[in-house]
Design a protein around this motif. Structure first.
Motif, PDB file in Angstrom:
ATOM      1  N   LEU A  29      22.188  15.518 -12.106  1.00  0.00           N
ATOM      2  CA  LEU A  29      22.700  14.821 -10.924  1.00  0.00           C
ATOM      3  C   LEU A  29      24.067  14.203 -11.205  1.00  0.00           C
ATOM      4  CD1 LEU A  29      19.329  13.165  -9.828  1.00  0.00           C
ATOM      5  CD2 LEU A  29      20.561  14.958  -8.569  1.00  0.00           C
ATOM      6  N   TRP A  34      25.991  13.944  -7.751  1.00  0.00           N
ATOM      7  CA  TRP A  34      24.987  13.518  -6.782  1.00  0.00           C
ATOM      8  C   TRP A  34      24.702  12.037  -6.964  1.00  0.00           C
ATOM      9  CZ3 TRP A  34      21.013  16.544  -3.937  1.00  0.00           C
ATOM     10  CH2 TRP A  34      21.407  17.865  -3.725  1.00  0.00           C
ATOM     11  N   TYR A  36      22.038   8.935  -6.622  1.00  0.00           N
ATOM     12  CA  TYR A  36      20.587   8.748  -6.685  1.00  0.00           C
ATOM     13  C   TYR A  36      20.307   7.315  -7.117  1.00  0.00           C
ATOM     14  CZ  TYR A  36      21.307   9.266 -11.723  1.00  0.00           C
ATOM     15  OH  TYR A  36      21.742   9.103 -13.012  1.00  0.00           O
ATOM     16  N   VAL A  46      16.146  10.876  -4.821  1.00  0.00           N
ATOM     17  CA  VAL A  46      17.250  11.379  -4.011  1.00  0.00           C
ATOM     18  C   VAL A  46      16.799  11.398  -2.560  1.00  0.00           C
ATOM     19  CG1 VAL A  46      18.739  13.373  -3.560  1.00  0.00           C
ATOM     20  CG2 VAL A  46      18.106  12.806  -5.911  1.00  0.00           C
ATOM     21  N   TYR A  50      20.454  13.098   2.409  1.00  0.00           N
ATOM     22  CA  TYR A  50      21.570  13.250   1.481  1.00  0.00           C
ATOM     23  C   TYR A  50      21.515  14.629   0.809  1.00  0.00           C
ATOM     24  CZ  TYR A  50      24.574  12.508  -2.574  1.00  0.00           C
ATOM     25  OH  TYR A  50      25.548  12.630  -3.523  1.00  0.00           O
ATOM     26  N   ALA A  51      20.345  15.025   0.341  1.00  0.00           N
ATOM     27  CA  ALA A  51      20.190  16.318  -0.325  1.00  0.00           C
ATOM     28  C   ALA A  51      20.510  17.458   0.632  1.00  0.00           C
ATOM     29  CB  ALA A  51      18.771  16.463  -0.880  1.00  0.00           C
TER      30      ALA A  51
END
Length: 78
Positions: A29, A34, A36, A46, A50-51
């Motif tokens: 991530l 990303w 998290y 997560v 968003y994902a």
């Protein structure tokens, strides 16, 4: 798993990253930019919206991650 679940499940995250270890997941991530949070057990979590945005190639921001209420615009109807 409910489609309306707020976060990716542990299995979904592991499947996406191909790693079961929380340490390896967080490394992936981080490496891929990303965002998290860590839960009380220290595992990454997560957000589902968003994902979905990240996987669609959309750069999640406050404005793109919030579902705006839909309203009909009748001003152009005669």
């Amino acid at each position: 798993m409910s489609e309306s679940a707020e976060f990716l499940t542990e299995d979904e995250l592991a499947s996406m990253i191909c790693a079961k270890s929380a340490r390896k997941q967080m490394q992936w991530l981080d490496d891929h930019g990303w965002r998290y949070e860590r839960n009380a057990a220290g595992k990454p979590i997560v957000g589902r919206i968003y994902a979905r945005l990240k996987l669609a190639g959309v750069r999640p921001t406050e404005s793109t991650a919030v579902a705006e209420p839909w309203q009909i615009d009748l001003s152009k109807v005669s």
